[in-house]
Design a protein around this motif. Structure first.
Motif, PDB file in Angstrom:
ATOM      1  N   SER A 342      21.697  19.996  30.601  1.00  0.00           N
ATOM      2  CA  SER A 342      22.316  21.241  31.060  1.00  0.00           C
ATOM      3  C   SER A 342      23.253  21.844  30.020  1.00  0.00           C
ATOM      4  N   VAL A 347      19.174  25.062  32.584  1.00  0.00           N
ATOM      5  CA  VAL A 347      19.182  24.201  33.766  1.00  0.00           C
ATOM      6  C   VAL A 347      20.033  24.868  34.839  1.00  0.00           C
ATOM      7  N   ALA A 352      22.357  20.438  37.923  1.00  0.00           N
ATOM      8  CA  ALA A 352      23.122  19.596  37.003  1.00  0.00           C
ATOM      9  C   ALA A 352      24.318  18.962  37.693  1.00  0.00           C
TER      10      ALA A 352
END
Length: 514
Positions: A342, A347, A352
């Motif tokens: 991340s 992401v 995350a």
């Protein structure tokens, strides 16, 4: 009260040291007194940690309860302590498990004074890693914890204890050499950017500017220097987790260590490596962490599957539980890999945060379930003097209370919904699925293997025909019940109401991921 508030972390950190000194001053023959003094002193850091928890403000940015004193100005190092949500969670875990480990050690009758003093020193070493905000201080406590654990295994361990203690020490020392070199390089190079300083080892200060630092070292571009530093940190922490293929020291150390040593080795010492990734690797090397996140996701998968397969092939009860730790920590590594990915973007922040929260919660959950399982192995070994699963059978009839506790703890370990293991593993898998879909799908094999070897263990130990050798086996006693009840209570509480603990570190995780 003001002194306690201003020096809360110092008191938590060094009370075990004071206790160790006091224990060594007690008469050697007063074994009962030594045990009770050590146990009661170990309750003080727990009480102070609860005070810190009650006064901690999760939403506040930065570190809390900070203490900083000039310590070694010639090299740019200071005595700097502080905690955030993640480190305070680990402090609570350490101070919670240590008194229970000491209580389970009341059956020790060899070199009692030295044993209990070493345990208190071990607690100080572990706590020092979690509260240090200076890289030199961090490294000193990181190394210090090796010494008492080495002697605990070497002197009070099982038949192969000398080999296991040597292997444990050499493995960790090997990783630490690279870690120390990388710390020195980072500190000296960073010091060139701060006027008037020889080096910079202050962790918050390094986090603020090291990732964006530009320059060179010995003609090497800073990107190459950072990559080398990243791998030096990552390998040292991977050995401690341990990540496959650096895991081979773990089964031997666990198997040969005394029961309480195994409890803290699995419950806390393995968490030092995962904590190192969260505290140092991700903040200091975000670009490199994102670049190599796939490698660590694959290694987490390997640990989960290979650890499960290895556990499934064990006949030694304690060795089976040791390999289970490799598998469970593989899920922690998978969650950390999602956090690392991340940092490079691309992401969903919710995924995350979910995976990273799951990794931190899994660190805590595995700490209490692994400690409970090793305690249970120790209890049956004290009575049967064997760990051979093939020698047991039908113990659920002879020691039903022990059987009930073992069944409860194995269900928590395999991730039964309603108990703590399910919550953290679900969070890791749910957060990792959109990021490492194939790896996450394959990692579910680890869950299946966990269920297989733990159910097989229940079958071998508690069910089937009773081996006549165990007809008169003693039931679990009051002291052992006192050890197990708090562990089981936490397994249930986190299983049905995890938010009370997650709220402690959720804001810290969100800030870590930016």
């Amino acid at each position: 009260m003001e002194f306690i508030r201003d020096h809360l972390l110092t008191l938590i950190l060094f009370t075990p040291l004071v206790g160790a000194v006091l224990v060594t001053l007690l008469p050697k023959e007063e074994e009962k007194l030594i045990k009770w003094v050590a146990f009661l002193i170990s309750l003080i850091p727990l009480a102070l940690s609860i005070v810190a928890w009650s006064q901690f403000r999760p939403a506040a940015a930065g570190f809390q309860f900070e203490e900083q004193v000039q310590w070694f100005p010639q090299i740019g190092s200071s005595y700097h302590l502080g905690v955030d949500g993640i480190s305070l969670t680990m402090v609570l875990l350490t101070t919670f498990l240590t008194p229970l480990a000491l209580l389970i050690s009341f059956s020790i009758d060899k070199e009692v004074r030295t044993y209990f003093a070493l345990f208190l020193l071990l607690e100080m070493g572990m706590l020092g890693v979690f509260v240090s905000l200076d890289l030199i201080l961090f490294f000193l406590f990181w190394e210090f914890g090796l010494v008492p654990m080495y002697f605990l295994i070497n002197i009070w361990g099982s038949a192969n204890r000398q080999y296991a203690s040597f292997k444990f020490f050499i493995y960790t020392m090997a990783g630490s050499l690279g870690l120390l070199l990388a710390i020195q390089v980072i500190g000296v190079v960073a010091g060139t950017a701060v006027p008037g300083q020889v080096a910079v080892f202050d962790i918050p200060q390094l986090i603020s500017f090291w990732p964006a630092f530009r320059g060179s070292l010995f003609g090497l571009p800073i990107g190459v220097v950072k990559t080398i530093g990243f791998w030096a940190f990552a390998i040292a922490f991977s050995i401690k987790v341990p990540v496959w293929p650096f895991h081979t020291w773990l089964p031997d150390a666990h198997t040969e260590a005394p029961t309480a040593g195994s409890m803290l080795l699995a419950g806390v010492l393995l968490k030092l490596g995962a904590y190192g990734f969260l505290r140092l690797v991700l903040p200091l090397f975000p670009a490199q962490a994102a670049q190599f996140s796939g490698v660590f996701a694959a290694l987490g998968l390997a640990a989960a599957v290979i650890g499960g397969l290895a556990a499934l092939g064990q006949d030694d009860f304690k060795r089976l539980v040791a390999y289970s730790s490799v598998g469970h920590m593989g899920f922690v590594v998978l969650g950390i890999a999602v956090a690392a990915r991340s940092l490079g973007g691309g992401v969903d922040p919710q995924d995350a945060v979910l995976a990273t929260n799951g990794a931190v919660l899994q660190m805590f959950n595995h700490g209490i379930t692994a400690a409970a399982m090793f305690a249970l192995v120790g209890m049956v070994y004290e009575r049967a003097h064997t760990r051979d699963l093939g020698a047991f059978g039908g113990l659920g009839v002879v020691v039903p209370a022990y059987g009930g506790v073992l069944l409860f703890c194995t269900m928590a370990s395999l991730g039964l919904p309603g108990l703590n293991g399910f919550v953290s593993e679900f969070m890791v898998f749910r957060g990792a699925w959109p990021v490492f879909t194939l790896v996450t799908a394959l990692a579910t094999l680890g869950l299946i293997l966990t269920a297989a070897y733990l159910l097989w263990t229940i079958q071998k130990v508690l069910l089937g025909p009773l081996n006549p050798r165990w007809q008169g086996m003693r039931e679990i006693n009051f002291r052992e019940v006192v050890v197990m009840v708090p562990l089981m209570a936490l397994m249930f509480l986190i299983g049905v109401w995890p938010s009370w603990l997650i709220n402690l570190f959720n804001a810290t995780v969100m800030r870590l991921l930016g």
